[in-house]
Motif scaffolding. Structure first.
Motif, PDB file in Angstrom:
ATOM      1  N   MET A  66      -0.869 -23.930 -16.251  1.00 26.06           N
ATOM      2  CA  MET A  66      -0.715 -22.981 -15.177  1.00 26.06           C
ATOM      3  C   MET A  66       0.722 -22.465 -15.208  1.00 26.06           C
ATOM      4  SD  MET A  66      -1.433 -23.572 -11.046  1.00 26.06           S
ATOM      5  CE  MET A  66      -3.109 -24.078 -11.256  1.00 26.06           C
ATOM      6  N   THR A  67       0.875 -21.154 -15.113  1.00 25.14           N
ATOM      7  CA  THR A  67       2.214 -20.559 -15.124  1.00 25.14           C
ATOM      8  C   THR A  67       2.913 -20.806 -13.784  1.00 25.14           C
ATOM      9  OG1 THR A  67       1.563 -18.420 -14.229  1.00 25.14           O
ATOM     10  CG2 THR A  67       1.370 -18.708 -16.638  1.00 25.14           C
ATOM     11  N   GLN A  68       4.210 -20.550 -13.754  1.00 20.45           N
ATOM     12  CA  GLN A  68       4.955 -20.707 -12.500  1.00 20.45           C
ATOM     13  C   GLN A  68       4.417 -19.726 -11.449  1.00 20.45           C
ATOM     14  OE1 GLN A  68       9.197 -19.867 -12.588  1.00 20.45           O
ATOM     15  NE2 GLN A  68       9.547 -21.206 -10.831  1.00 20.45           N
ATOM     16  N   TYR A  69       4.109 -18.507 -11.855  1.00 16.72           N
ATOM     17  CA  TYR A  69       3.565 -17.533 -10.911  1.00 16.72           C
ATOM     18  C   TYR A  69       2.219 -18.006 -10.356  1.00 16.72           C
ATOM     19  CZ  TYR A  69       6.869 -13.714 -11.992  1.00 16.72           C
ATOM     20  OH  TYR A  69       7.975 -12.903 -12.124  1.00 16.72           O
ATOM     21  N   GLU A  70       1.358 -18.539 -11.207  1.00 15.55           N
ATOM     22  CA  GLU A  70       0.061 -19.044 -10.747  1.00 15.55           C
ATOM     23  C   GLU A  70       0.247 -20.221  -9.792  1.00 15.55           C
ATOM     24  OE1 GLU A  70      -2.754 -18.005 -14.608  1.00 15.55           O
ATOM     25  OE2 GLU A  70      -1.511 -19.813 -14.640  1.00 15.55           O
ATOM     26  N   SER A  71       1.177 -21.098 -10.128  1.00 14.93           N
ATOM     27  CA  SER A  71       1.465 -22.239  -9.261  1.00 14.93           C
ATOM     28  C   SER A  71       2.007 -21.775  -7.914  1.00 14.93           C
ATOM     29  CB  SER A  71       2.467 -23.184  -9.926  1.00 14.93           C
ATOM     30  OG  SER A  71       1.929 -23.752 -11.089  1.00 14.93           O
ATOM     31  N   LEU A  72       2.894 -20.785  -7.936  1.00 13.92           N
ATOM     32  CA  LEU A  72       3.455 -20.285  -6.690  1.00 13.92           C
ATOM     33  C   LEU A  72       2.381 -19.580  -5.865  1.00 13.92           C
ATOM     34  CD1 LEU A  72       5.853 -19.989  -4.826  1.00 13.92           C
ATOM     35  CD2 LEU A  72       6.482 -17.910  -6.084  1.00 13.92           C
ATOM     36  N   ASP A  73       1.512 -18.842  -6.503  1.00 11.56           N
ATOM     37  CA  ASP A  73       0.422 -18.186  -5.787  1.00 11.56           C
ATOM     38  C   ASP A  73      -0.444 -19.237  -5.082  1.00 11.56           C
ATOM     39  OD1 ASP A  73      -1.197 -15.808  -5.098  1.00 11.56           O
ATOM     40  OD2 ASP A  73      -2.707 -16.828  -6.320  1.00 11.56           O
ATOM     41  N   THR A  74      -0.747 -20.327  -5.756  1.00 10.50           N
ATOM     42  CA  THR A  74      -1.522 -21.409  -5.162  1.00 10.50           C
ATOM     43  C   THR A  74      -0.777 -22.016  -3.977  1.00 10.50           C
ATOM     44  OG1 THR A  74      -2.618 -21.918  -7.254  1.00 10.50           O
ATOM     45  CG2 THR A  74      -2.558 -23.680  -5.607  1.00 10.50           C
ATOM     46  N   ALA A  75       0.517 -22.266  -4.137  1.00 12.97           N
ATOM     47  CA  ALA A  75       1.320 -22.859  -3.058  1.00 12.97           C
ATOM     48  C   ALA A  75       1.393 -21.920  -1.852  1.00 12.97           C
ATOM     49  CB  ALA A  75       2.720 -23.188  -3.566  1.00 12.97           C
ATOM     50  N   LEU A  76       1.566 -20.628  -2.084  1.00 13.61           N
ATOM     51  CA  LEU A  76       1.632 -19.673  -0.979  1.00 13.61           C
ATOM     52  C   LEU A  76       0.283 -19.540  -0.282  1.00 13.61           C
ATOM     53  CD1 LEU A  76       3.912 -16.905  -2.525  1.00 13.61           C
ATOM     54  CD2 LEU A  76       4.546 -18.651  -0.830  1.00 13.61           C
ATOM     55  N   THR A  77      -0.793 -19.602  -1.043  1.00 14.85           N
ATOM     56  CA  THR A  77      -2.138 -19.563  -0.455  1.00 14.85           C
ATOM     57  C   THR A  77      -2.354 -20.792   0.427  1.00 14.85           C
ATOM     58  OG1 THR A  77      -2.985 -18.253  -2.290  1.00 14.85           O
ATOM     59  CG2 THR A  77      -4.609 -19.485  -0.992  1.00 14.85           C
ATOM     60  N   ARG A  78      -1.910 -21.958  -0.037  1.00 15.39           N
ATOM     61  CA  ARG A  78      -1.997 -23.183   0.772  1.00 15.39           C
ATOM     62  C   ARG A  78      -1.169 -23.058   2.042  1.00 15.39           C
ATOM     63  NH1 ARG A  78      -1.176 -27.682  -4.012  1.00 15.39           N
ATOM     64  NH2 ARG A  78      -3.187 -27.348  -5.016  1.00 15.39           N
ATOM     65  N   LEU A  79       0.021 -22.482   1.930  1.00 16.23           N
ATOM     66  CA  LEU A  79       0.876 -22.309   3.097  1.00 16.23           C
ATOM     67  C   LEU A  79       0.210 -21.403   4.121  1.00 16.23           C
ATOM     68  CD1 LEU A  79       3.487 -22.597   4.687  1.00 16.23           C
ATOM     69  CD2 LEU A  79       4.487 -20.813   3.224  1.00 16.23           C
ATOM     70  N   GLU A  80      -0.300 -20.273   3.675  1.00 18.86           N
ATOM     71  CA  GLU A  80      -0.975 -19.369   4.604  1.00 18.86           C
ATOM     72  C   GLU A  80      -2.177 -20.053   5.255  1.00 18.86           C
ATOM     73  OE1 GLU A  80      -3.358 -15.120   4.767  1.00 18.86           O
ATOM     74  OE2 GLU A  80      -1.921 -15.425   3.138  1.00 18.86           O
ATOM     75  N   ALA A  81      -2.954 -20.785   4.472  1.00 19.30           N
ATOM     76  CA  ALA A  81      -4.119 -21.489   5.024  1.00 19.30           C
ATOM     77  C   ALA A  81      -3.704 -22.531   6.065  1.00 19.30           C
ATOM     78  CB  ALA A  81      -4.912 -22.158   3.899  1.00 19.30           C
ATOM     79  N   ALA A  82      -2.607 -23.250   5.797  1.00 25.59           N
ATOM     80  CA  ALA A  82      -2.124 -24.251   6.757  1.00 25.59           C
ATOM     81  C   ALA A  82      -1.641 -23.570   8.037  1.00 25.59           C
ATOM     82  CB  ALA A  82      -1.006 -25.082   6.134  1.00 25.59           C
ATOM     83  N   MET A  83      -0.984 -22.441   7.892  1.00 25.62           N
ATOM     84  CA  MET A  83      -0.512 -21.711   9.069  1.00 25.62           C
ATOM     85  C   MET A  83      -1.695 -21.167   9.870  1.00 25.62           C
ATOM     86  SD  MET A  83       2.865 -19.693   7.662  1.00 25.62           S
ATOM     87  CE  MET A  83       3.196 -18.918   9.260  1.00 25.62           C
ATOM     88  N   ARG A  84      -2.706 -20.664   9.177  1.00 27.67           N
ATOM     89  CA  ARG A  84      -3.897 -20.156   9.875  1.00 27.67           C
ATOM     90  C   ARG A  84      -4.625 -21.291  10.597  1.00 27.67           C
ATOM     91  NH1 ARG A  84      -5.405 -14.951   8.877  1.00 27.67           N
ATOM     92  NH2 ARG A  84      -4.425 -13.907   7.115  1.00 27.67           N
ATOM     93  N   ALA A  85      -4.775 -22.416   9.922  1.00 25.27           N
ATOM     94  CA  ALA A  85      -5.473 -23.559  10.524  1.00 25.27           C
ATOM     95  C   ALA A  85      -4.744 -24.069  11.760  1.00 25.27           C
ATOM     96  CB  ALA A  85      -5.633 -24.681   9.500  1.00 25.27           C
ATOM     97  N   GLY A  86      -3.429 -23.993  11.749  1.00 28.24           N
ATOM     98  CA  GLY A  86      -2.635 -24.439  12.887  1.00 28.24           C
ATOM     99  C   GLY A  86      -2.389 -23.351  13.911  1.00 28.24           C
ATOM    100  N   ASP A  87      -3.036 -22.196  13.735  1.00 24.46           N
ATOM    101  CA  ASP A  87      -2.889 -21.037  14.613  1.00 24.46           C
ATOM    102  C   ASP A  87      -1.448 -20.526  14.667  1.00 24.46           C
ATOM    103  OD1 ASP A  87      -4.020 -19.032  16.167  1.00 24.46           O
ATOM    104  OD2 ASP A  87      -3.598 -20.083  18.038  1.00 24.46           O
TER     105      ASP A  87
END
Length: 118
Positions: A1-22
């Motif tokens: 996995m490239t650094q960009y792909e890894s960062l995209d995954t990490a940012l997607t996780r961050l957004e999902a965590a923020m959404r889940a926590g309202d």
């Protein structure tokens, strides 16, 4: 996995965590002048949630979309611990874990190994 792909995954996780926590939906768009802050994390003009949603995530995604170099250092999770200390554990911990992933990708170029149950 490239650094960009890894960062995209990490940012997607961050957004999902923020959404889940309202914390995603509850962030109002800052005024244009709020983006002129010179303080780390725009602490004098924005909440951490606003900074994550309207500054950090868009800037990092913009760098990737334009094939630009990513920052070589980050310590976002450590700073976020202070700002999130009053949030419920169920909200705070997933966001901090996602920010640790973002930090690790920026510093080491890859996601941290996931523990069981994550």
């Amino acid at each position: 996995m490239t650094q960009y792909e890894s960062l995209d995954t990490a940012l997607t996780r961050l957004e999902a965590a923020m959404r889940a926590g309202d914390l995603w939906q509850s962030q109002t768009r800052p005024a244009p002048s709020d983006f002129e802050s010179e303080q780390p994390f725009y602490a004098d003009t924005m909440s951490l949630g606003q900074w994550l949603r309207f500054v950090l995530i868009p800037r990092l995604r913009g760098l990737m979309e334009n094939d630009q170099p990513l920052p070589a250092s980050a310590n976002i999770a450590s700073a976020a611990e202070i700002y999130l200390q009053d949030n419920r554990t169920s909200v705070r911990l997933p966001i901090l874990e996602a920010l640790r992933d973002v930090d690790n990708v920026l510093v080491n170029g890859e996601l941290r190994p996931q523990q069981e149950g994550q």
